[in-house]
Design an enzyme around this catalytic site. Structure first.
Site, PDB file in Angstrom:
ATOM      1  N   GLU A 173       0.858  -1.189   0.000  1.00  0.00           N
ATOM      2  CA  GLU A 173       0.000   0.000   0.000  1.00  0.00           C
ATOM      3  C   GLU A 173       0.888   1.231   0.000  1.00  0.00           C
ATOM      4  O   GLU A 173       2.052   1.162   0.370  1.00  0.00           O
ATOM      5  CB  GLU A 173      -0.914  -0.011   1.222  1.00  0.00           C
ATOM      6  CG  GLU A 173      -0.178  -0.177   2.554  1.00  0.00           C
ATOM      7  CD  GLU A 173       0.600   1.014   3.014  1.00  0.00           C
ATOM      8  OE1 GLU A 173       0.115   2.123   2.764  1.00  0.00           O
ATOM      9  OE2 GLU A 173       1.668   0.850   3.608  1.00  0.00           O
ATOM     10  N   LYS A 235       7.413  -1.258  -2.545  1.00  0.00           N
ATOM     11  CA  LYS A 235       7.105  -0.372  -1.429  1.00  0.00           C
ATOM     12  C   LYS A 235       8.365   0.270  -0.840  1.00  0.00           C
ATOM     13  O   LYS A 235       8.443   1.489  -0.672  1.00  0.00           O
ATOM     14  CB  LYS A 235       6.353  -1.163  -0.357  1.00  0.00           C
ATOM     15  CG  LYS A 235       6.109  -0.426   0.922  1.00  0.00           C
ATOM     16  CD  LYS A 235       5.184   0.747   0.724  1.00  0.00           C
ATOM     17  CE  LYS A 235       5.181   1.658   1.922  1.00  0.00           C
ATOM     18  NZ  LYS A 235       3.929   1.803   2.578  1.00  0.00           N
ATOM     19  N   PHE A 280       7.785  16.746  -3.217  1.00  0.00           N
ATOM     20  CA  PHE A 280       8.769  16.198  -2.270  1.00  0.00           C
ATOM     21  C   PHE A 280      10.120  16.885  -2.375  1.00  0.00           C
ATOM     22  O   PHE A 280      11.163  16.278  -2.228  1.00  0.00           O
ATOM     23  CB  PHE A 280       8.894  14.672  -2.424  1.00  0.00           C
ATOM     24  CG  PHE A 280       7.957  13.967  -1.494  1.00  0.00           C
ATOM     25  CD1 PHE A 280       6.589  14.087  -1.665  1.00  0.00           C
ATOM     26  CD2 PHE A 280       8.426  13.225  -0.425  1.00  0.00           C
ATOM     27  CE1 PHE A 280       5.698  13.489  -0.793  1.00  0.00           C
ATOM     28  CE2 PHE A 280       7.547  12.613   0.462  1.00  0.00           C
ATOM     29  CZ  PHE A 280       6.177  12.743   0.279  1.00  0.00           C
ATOM     30  N   LEU A 281      10.080  18.176  -2.632  1.00  0.00           N
ATOM     31  CA  LEU A 281      11.308  18.969  -2.673  1.00  0.00           C
ATOM     32  C   LEU A 281      11.214  20.115  -1.682  1.00  0.00           C
ATOM     33  O   LEU A 281      11.812  21.164  -1.894  1.00  0.00           O
ATOM     34  CB  LEU A 281      11.555  19.510  -4.086  1.00  0.00           C
ATOM     35  CG  LEU A 281      12.220  18.574  -5.086  1.00  0.00           C
ATOM     36  CD1 LEU A 281      12.480  19.297  -6.390  1.00  0.00           C
ATOM     37  CD2 LEU A 281      13.534  17.991  -4.557  1.00  0.00           C
ATOM     38  N   CYS A 291       6.932   5.627   8.703  1.00  0.00           N
ATOM     39  CA  CYS A 291       7.365   4.852   7.527  1.00  0.00           C
ATOM     40  C   CYS A 291       8.774   5.182   7.053  1.00  0.00           C
ATOM     41  O   CYS A 291       9.679   4.351   7.163  1.00  0.00           O
ATOM     42  CB  CYS A 291       6.380   5.054   6.385  1.00  0.00           C
ATOM     43  SG  CYS A 291       4.759   4.392   6.782  1.00  0.00           S
ATOM     44  N   LYS A 294      12.075   4.417   9.325  1.00  0.00           N
ATOM     45  CA  LYS A 294      12.334   3.002   9.630  1.00  0.00           C
ATOM     46  C   LYS A 294      12.519   2.177   8.357  1.00  0.00           C
ATOM     47  O   LYS A 294      13.301   1.234   8.324  1.00  0.00           O
ATOM     48  CB  LYS A 294      11.230   2.426  10.518  1.00  0.00           C
ATOM     49  CG  LYS A 294       9.981   1.983   9.778  1.00  0.00           C
ATOM     50  CD  LYS A 294       9.128   1.048  10.616  1.00  0.00           C
ATOM     51  CE  LYS A 294       7.785   0.755   9.963  1.00  0.00           C
ATOM     52  NZ  LYS A 294       7.773   0.111   8.659  1.00  0.00           N
ATOM     53  N   ARG A 368       5.213   9.706  15.624  1.00  0.00           N
ATOM     54  CA  ARG A 368       6.288   8.716  15.500  1.00  0.00           C
ATOM     55  C   ARG A 368       7.472   9.301  14.726  1.00  0.00           C
ATOM     56  O   ARG A 368       7.300   9.827  13.638  1.00  0.00           O
ATOM     57  CB  ARG A 368       5.771   7.448  14.782  1.00  0.00           C
ATOM     58  CG  ARG A 368       4.906   6.576  15.677  1.00  0.00           C
ATOM     59  CD  ARG A 368       4.367   5.408  14.921  1.00  0.00           C
ATOM     60  NE  ARG A 368       3.436   5.833  13.868  1.00  0.00           N
ATOM     61  CZ  ARG A 368       2.967   5.039  12.915  1.00  0.00           C
ATOM     62  NH1 ARG A 368       3.356   3.779  12.863  1.00  0.00           N
ATOM     63  NH2 ARG A 368       2.124   5.491  12.024  1.00  0.00           N
TER      64      ARG A 368
HETATM   65  C1  UDX Z   1       4.950   7.993   3.379  1.00  0.00           C
HETATM   66  C2  UDX Z   1       4.796   7.824   1.862  1.00  0.00           C
HETATM   67  O1  UDX Z   1       4.559   9.101   1.250  1.00  0.00           O
HETATM   68  C3  UDX Z   1       3.655   6.881   1.562  1.00  0.00           C
HETATM   69  O2  UDX Z   1       3.545   6.664   0.156  1.00  0.00           O
HETATM   70  C4  UDX Z   1       3.918   5.572   2.270  1.00  0.00           C
HETATM   71  O3  UDX Z   1       2.853   4.664   2.070  1.00  0.00           O
HETATM   72  C5  UDX Z   1       4.112   5.792   3.756  1.00  0.00           C
HETATM   73  O4  UDX Z   1       5.144   6.747   3.975  1.00  0.00           O
HETATM   74  P1  UDX Z   1       3.642   9.407   5.240  1.00  0.00           P
HETATM   75  O5  UDX Z   1       4.571   8.797   6.242  1.00  0.00           O
HETATM   76  O6  UDX Z   1       2.196   9.495   5.553  1.00  0.00           O
HETATM   77  O7  UDX Z   1       3.763   8.612   3.855  1.00  0.00           O
HETATM   78  O8  UDX Z   1       4.150  10.908   4.992  1.00  0.00           O
HETATM   79  P2  UDX Z   1       4.706  11.778   3.790  1.00  0.00           P
HETATM   80  O9  UDX Z   1       3.673  12.700   3.325  1.00  0.00           O
HETATM   81  O10 UDX Z   1       5.412  10.975   2.788  1.00  0.00           O
HETATM   82  O11 UDX Z   1       5.785  12.663   4.590  1.00  0.00           O
HETATM   83  C6  UDX Z   1       6.890  12.035   5.253  1.00  0.00           C
HETATM   84  C7  UDX Z   1       7.734  13.054   5.942  1.00  0.00           C
HETATM   85  O12 UDX Z   1       8.480  13.794   4.997  1.00  0.00           O
HETATM   86  C8  UDX Z   1       6.977  14.091   6.774  1.00  0.00           C
HETATM   87  O13 UDX Z   1       7.657  14.294   7.991  1.00  0.00           O
HETATM   88  C9  UDX Z   1       6.985  15.328   5.898  1.00  0.00           C
HETATM   89  O14 UDX Z   1       6.901  16.497   6.650  1.00  0.00           O
HETATM   90  C10 UDX Z   1       8.345  15.179   5.231  1.00  0.00           C
HETATM   91  N1  UDX Z   1       8.456  15.871   3.937  1.00  0.00           N
HETATM   92  C11 UDX Z   1       7.663  15.525   2.891  1.00  0.00           C
HETATM   93  C12 UDX Z   1       9.412  16.853   3.769  1.00  0.00           C
HETATM   94  O15 UDX Z   1      10.171  17.182   4.711  1.00  0.00           O
HETATM   95  N2  UDX Z   1       9.542  17.472   2.552  1.00  0.00           N
HETATM   96  C13 UDX Z   1       8.761  17.135   1.499  1.00  0.00           C
HETATM   97  O16 UDX Z   1       8.942  17.741   0.437  1.00  0.00           O
HETATM   98  C14 UDX Z   1       7.785  16.147   1.666  1.00  0.00           C
END
Ligand code: UDX
Length: 474
Positions: A173, A235, A280-281, A291, A294, A368
């Site tokens: 997922e 994944k 994601f930048l 996630c 870990k 977490r």
């Molecule tokens: C992530 C993956 O995106 C998802 O596809 C997977 O199933 C589970 O792990 P999630 O943990 O819910 O999801 O959060 P995500 O939105 O990916 O953000 C992860 C972390 O990265 C957060 O702490 C967020 O603040 C940080 N982040 C994200 C950044 O610092 N910069 C970014 O540009 C994007």
């Protein structure tokens, strides 16, 4: 039987229970399992959610989601009322009910190293298997080291009745907290790791609700049918890539800090190249959550076991960059407060610091491995008197960090503060008025750990503003 080229739209199969659509069970009602159980009931399936935690099952059965996820409470109550969704703590009931059993239990980092702890997966499978007296499909969803599906197959062979013909499949997922409902109902892809045409057809049927919804909305959901190992790797590879992307831009932030450049403009400029993309930048205090941190560690541990540790050595660097960003906030605090920063860190004794944000990201109460909590601990360790406010994450934060104060509102948190740190980009913080807050604080100093504020606006209101990887405005 291994099918070399499984079909992506298999022929319809009759579920072993005799029901028109496969009956689904979800083992483990944490973030993943609860969301899936609720959403698949919403898609029209008969669903049974299982957990060993009686309190959690009681809450869900009463219509309460044990965590904060927009839109989920409403769907839970609706589907409990319709009778499509039930919860149980009985393996016997799960076995008697289900055609497809999704394993959604946690795979946390092991206490003794970087690898994933598979004990919950093992327990779910070995406790369920003996009760599976008719054919069914066990599908792994939890994030696991590559090779786990084969191991589960062996566990099933050992623990399930031999004549039942229980099969195993893997379907990772990709839900993001805060968007979980949308990600489950409208996924951007579905991966089916299968070994037989029956498993393929059954898993396809278990996702037909997702495909049908897409058709009504004139969308397509790409399906990739793979072997077990590829499905498992999809994944962790995706999460490793996302973590790398974030650490890449955070590494650029470090270079920007040393050279006077602005990482937010840099990210925007490189993001226009569609090969790079602008998602994601966002540079800041880095990634956290249940996630990414870990998963990149478990991936390295597994690669080591497979003899290809070198291939993932860069993920160690990704982790280090991420950790350094948390320390950077403390360094900026010392700079702004004109406190010396020694090898053991700064001395911030007696300084009143307001921290806005505790959750690892906005629209979530999840703390977490939250960068915000990590910075809170560092500030407190340096002697600062920290007051924390988060719109949803307070209760979870209080359980993790007890030697700081917690405020009931943003205004209460900042009153009398000599420094304000924004560490989670909640809308409430992004839209805060610098003038109003300026009248409450003891010193107009702000660290924008998420680059989510307008530096010009805050500077104009008399604040000393510091972003992450951004030049100092005066
Ligand atoms: C992530 C993956 O995106 C998802 O596809 C997977 O199933 C589970 O792990 P999630 O943990 O819910 O999801 O959060 P995500 O939105 O990916 O953000 C992860 C972390 O990265 C957060 O702490 C967020 O603040 C940080 N982040 C994200 C950044 O610092 N910069 C970014 O540009 C994007």
């Amino acid at each position: 039987m291994t099918i070399p080229y499984p079909s992506t739209t298999p022929a319809a199969v009759t579920p072993p229970s005799g029901a028109a659509r496969p009956r689904l069970t979800f083992l483990g009602t944490g973030y993943l399992g609860a969301t899936y159980a609720i959403c698949f009931a919403e898609l029209g399936y008969e669903v049974l959610g299982f957990d060993v935690d009686e309190a959690k099952i009681a809450m869900l059965s009463e219509g309460q989601v044990p965590f904060h996820e927009p839109g989920l409470d409403e769907l839970l109550r609706k589907n409990l009322a319709s009778g499509k969704l039930r919860f149980s703590t009985s393996y016997e009931e799960v076995a008697a009910f289900g055609d497809v059993h999704f394993i959604c239990v946690g795979t946390p980092q092991r206490a003794d190293g970087m690898a994933a702890d598979l004990s919950y997966v093992e327990s779910a499978v070995t406790n369920l298997a003996p009760h599976l007296t008719r054919k069914s499909l066990i599908v792994g969803k939890s994030t696991v080291p590559v090779g786990t599906a084969e191991w589960i197959e062996q566990l099933v062979r050992r623990h399930a009745p031999a004549d039942a013909g229980v099969e195993v499949a893997w379907s990772p997922e990709f839900l993001q907290e805060g968007y979980a409902v949308e990600d489950v109902l409208r996924p951007n892809r579905i991966i089916l790791g299968v070994k037989s045409e029956w498993a393929n057809a059954m898993l396809y049927a278990a996702h037909k609700g997702v495909f049908d919804l897409a058709v009504t909305e004139d969308r397509e959901v790409p399906v990739v049918v793979t072997d077990f190992a590829t499905a498992e790797l999809v994944k962790v590879a995706a999460n490793a890539f996302l973590a790398t992307k974030i650490s890449f831009i955070n590494a650029m932030a470090e270079v920007c800090e040393a050279s006077g450049a602005d990482v937010t403009l840099l990210a925007r400029a490189i993001g226009y190249d569609s090969r790079i993309g602008n998602k994601f930048l966002r540079a800041g205090v880095g990634f956290g959550g249940g996630c990414l941190p870990k998963d990149i560690r478990a991936f390295q541990a597994r690669a080591q076991e497979l003899g290809v540790g070198e291939a993932l050595r860069f993920l160690h660097e990704v982790d280090l960059i991420n950790q350094r960003r948390r320390q950077r906030v403390v360094q900026l605090a010392a700079e702004l407060l004109e406190r010396p920063y020694g090898p053991a860190g700064p001395d911030l004794s007696g300084v009143r610091v307001a921290v806005l944000g505790a959750a690892f990201k906005p629209n979530s109460d999840d703390v977490r491995d939250s960068p915000a909590l990590s910075v809170i601990r560092k500030l407190a360790r340096s002697g600062a008197l920290v007051t924390v406010y988060d719109p949803e994450g307070m209760e979870n934060a209080k359980r993790e960090v007890s030697d700081v104060s917690y405020a009931k509102a943003l205004t209460e948190a900042v009153t009398g503060a000599e420094l304000v740190c924004v560490l989670t980009e909640w809308e409430e913080f992004r839209s805060a008025d610098p003038q109003t807050l300026g009248e409450l604080v003891a010193g107009r100093r702000i660290i924008d750990g998420r680059n989510c504020l307008d530096p010009a606006l805050w500077t104009a209101a008399g604040w000393e503003y510091r972003g992450m990887g951004r030049p100092v405005l005066s």
